[in-house]
Enzyme design. Structure first.
Site, PDB file in Angstrom:
ATOM      1  N   ALA A  50     -26.491 -17.470 -14.748  1.00  0.00           N
ATOM      2  CA  ALA A  50     -26.308 -17.077 -13.303  1.00  0.00           C
ATOM      3  C   ALA A  50     -24.929 -17.717 -12.794  1.00  0.00           C
ATOM      4  O   ALA A  50     -24.276 -17.343 -11.892  1.00  0.00           O
ATOM      5  CB  ALA A  50     -27.081 -17.315 -12.195  1.00  0.00           C
ATOM      6  N   GLY A  51     -24.069 -18.753 -13.744  1.00  0.00           N
ATOM      7  CA  GLY A  51     -23.088 -19.375 -13.009  1.00  0.00           C
ATOM      8  C   GLY A  51     -23.615 -20.345 -12.048  1.00  0.00           C
ATOM      9  O   GLY A  51     -22.588 -21.033 -11.555  1.00  0.00           O
ATOM     10  N   LEU A  52     -24.690 -21.123 -12.182  1.00  0.00           N
ATOM     11  CA  LEU A  52     -25.066 -22.012 -11.138  1.00  0.00           C
ATOM     12  C   LEU A  52     -25.342 -23.353 -11.639  1.00  0.00           C
ATOM     13  O   LEU A  52     -25.587 -24.366 -10.990  1.00  0.00           O
ATOM     14  CB  LEU A  52     -26.291 -21.640 -10.416  1.00  0.00           C
ATOM     15  CG  LEU A  52     -26.251 -19.963  -9.811  1.00  0.00           C
ATOM     16  CD1 LEU A  52     -27.571 -19.913  -9.095  1.00  0.00           C
ATOM     17  CD2 LEU A  52     -25.215 -20.165  -8.718  1.00  0.00           C
ATOM     18  N   LYS A  95     -24.655 -25.190  -8.519  1.00  0.00           N
ATOM     19  CA  LYS A  95     -23.641 -25.301  -7.867  1.00  0.00           C
ATOM     20  C   LYS A  95     -22.838 -24.095  -7.906  1.00  0.00           C
ATOM     21  O   LYS A  95     -23.328 -22.936  -8.069  1.00  0.00           O
ATOM     22  CB  LYS A  95     -22.713 -26.393  -8.558  1.00  0.00           C
ATOM     23  CG  LYS A  95     -22.516 -25.749 -10.118  1.00  0.00           C
ATOM     24  CD  LYS A  95     -21.461 -24.792 -10.344  1.00  0.00           C
ATOM     25  CE  LYS A  95     -21.418 -24.291 -11.896  1.00  0.00           C
ATOM     26  NZ  LYS A  95     -20.488 -22.823 -12.085  1.00  0.00           N
ATOM     27  N   ASP A 127     -19.861 -29.057 -17.404  1.00  0.00           N
ATOM     28  CA  ASP A 127     -20.134 -29.236 -16.100  1.00  0.00           C
ATOM     29  C   ASP A 127     -21.230 -30.428 -15.680  1.00  0.00           C
ATOM     30  O   ASP A 127     -21.171 -30.859 -14.362  1.00  0.00           O
ATOM     31  CB  ASP A 127     -20.998 -28.023 -15.461  1.00  0.00           C
ATOM     32  CG  ASP A 127     -19.904 -26.904 -15.538  1.00  0.00           C
ATOM     33  OD1 ASP A 127     -18.844 -27.055 -15.660  1.00  0.00           O
ATOM     34  OD2 ASP A 127     -20.693 -25.759 -15.535  1.00  0.00           O
ATOM     35  N   PRO A 144     -31.886 -19.966 -11.288  1.00  0.00           N
ATOM     36  CA  PRO A 144     -31.858 -19.179 -12.143  1.00  0.00           C
ATOM     37  C   PRO A 144     -30.714 -19.377 -13.345  1.00  0.00           C
ATOM     38  O   PRO A 144     -29.814 -19.745 -13.084  1.00  0.00           O
ATOM     39  CB  PRO A 144     -31.351 -17.726 -11.612  1.00  0.00           C
ATOM     40  CG  PRO A 144     -31.594 -17.693 -10.074  1.00  0.00           C
ATOM     41  CD  PRO A 144     -31.594 -19.345  -9.996  1.00  0.00           C
ATOM     42  N   GLY A 154     -27.440 -24.630 -13.632  1.00  0.00           N
ATOM     43  CA  GLY A 154     -28.964 -25.327 -13.455  1.00  0.00           C
ATOM     44  C   GLY A 154     -29.348 -26.333 -14.647  1.00  0.00           C
ATOM     45  O   GLY A 154     -29.732 -27.385 -14.356  1.00  0.00           O
ATOM     46  N   GLY A 155     -28.729 -25.894 -15.750  1.00  0.00           N
ATOM     47  CA  GLY A 155     -29.131 -26.915 -16.989  1.00  0.00           C
ATOM     48  C   GLY A 155     -28.343 -28.094 -16.678  1.00  0.00           C
ATOM     49  O   GLY A 155     -28.610 -29.132 -17.164  1.00  0.00           O
ATOM     50  N   SER A 156     -26.929 -28.043 -16.500  1.00  0.00           N
ATOM     51  CA  SER A 156     -26.060 -29.092 -16.286  1.00  0.00           C
ATOM     52  C   SER A 156     -26.569 -30.131 -15.197  1.00  0.00           C
ATOM     53  O   SER A 156     -26.600 -31.242 -15.597  1.00  0.00           O
ATOM     54  CB  SER A 156     -24.905 -28.460 -16.049  1.00  0.00           C
ATOM     55  OG  SER A 156     -23.977 -27.971 -16.981  1.00  0.00           O
TER      56      SER A 156
END
Length: 304
Positions: free
Chosen positions: A114-116, A28, A153, A111, A118-120
């Site tokens: 990174a504020g993306l 995201k 998130d 990554p 991915g884990g959520s």
């Protein structure tokens, strides 16, 4: 280039339903992010416009009859126990609802730090897939309750492709746009810890209003949206990781419609007017890297 999403699909079948699934978990971007205050529970209240983009992790999930939750990650070396949000999501979803377990293989492409999110996103994909594999038949509001207990998130990824998120991020109002948006996503080789960013955050007494960003997103106007991009966390992240500012300034200098850090960083994106401009900006960013600047991963992505 961005990873393509594998089609979510059922694999071997049993009389009671599918036994295995492959799921895609998108990254995201935050197109607007304001922090409106500190909560008594230690979290922060926020307002954010989030969009999913075509950069994906993938998960392969198979039902186990012994009740165990087993997680393996590619690349290896990532946490695979309760500290991993995928494992946590599977455990919380199972609860007292079923005696079944799952074997999960997570392939990471988004990554970390990174504020993306991915884990959520991985956690949400796990919740959706296991709700089907375990035949739980939980409703979206019920799944959202589980998601909120996993992380702030996670609920957003149950309501793709875009949403206006409030509270600590768990309250999601779906958003739609008339057209897709194209971005150049730059991920420096330095991560930023979310907790550290929030500790360094300076709140404003006059929060920025996100109405302009939402309106521009809805009508699909890159110029108007570029002018409305905002992230309250960006100064704190730059303080912790100066390379974020280096990337931001160089990317913004290539004259996209707008430029912003995503979430708590360290990824920075350029919002482009169309796909051709995205290719121009990406190529120019790669070609103009000073020798002293660490090499970043550069991708062209678009909204789902």
């Amino acid at each position: 280039m961005a990873s393509r999403a594998p089609p979510p699909c059922s694999l071997p079948q049993s009389p009671s339903g599918p036994r295995s699934l492959v799921a895609a978990a998108p990254a995201k971007l935050n197109l607007f992010l304001e922090i409106t205050g500190k909560r008594t529970d230690g979290y922060h209240d926020l307002e954010t416009l989030m969009v999913a983009v075509n950069l994906f992790d993938t998960l392969e999930l198979t039902v186990r009859s012994d009740g165990a939750i087993e997680l393996v990650c590619d690349p290896p070396g990532l946490p695979t126990g309760p500290d991993n949000l995928v494992h946590k999501a599977a455990t919380l979803l199972r609860g007292e609802r079923t005696d079944l377990g799952a074997s999960i293989r997570l392939v990471k492409r988004i990554p970390a730090e990174a504020g993306l999110a991915g884990g959520s996103s991985d956690a949400a994909a796990t919740i959706l897939a296991l709700n089907q594999l375990w035949n739980l038949n939980l409703s979206l509001p019920e799944l959202a309750t589980v998601a909120a207990s996993v992380g702030s998130d996670v609920a957003f990824f149950l309501s793709l492709p875009a949403g206006w998120c409030t509270g600590r991020g768990e309250r999601v109002t779906p958003e739609t746009s008339r057209s897709a948006f194209h971005f150049v996503l730059v991920c420096p080789p330095v991560g930023v810890a979310t907790a550290a960013v929030y500790r360094s955050l300076q709140l404003s007494g006059s929060p920025v209003d996100g109405s302009s960003a939402r309106a521009a997103f809805r009508i699909g106007d890159p110029a108007a949206l570029g002018a409305a991009l905002f992230n309250r966390l960006q100064p704190a992240a730059i303080h912790l990781a100066p390379v974020v500012e280096t990337v931001y300034r160089r990317l913004a200098g290539l004259n996209p419609a707008g430029c912003l850090m995503s979430g708590s960083g360290s990824a920075v994106f350029a919002l482009c007017r169309d796909a051709d401009e995205a290719h121009r900006v990406a190529n120019a960013f790669r070609a103009t890297r000073p020798p002293a600047e660490p090499e970043s991963r550069v991708r062209i992505v678009r909204t789902l």
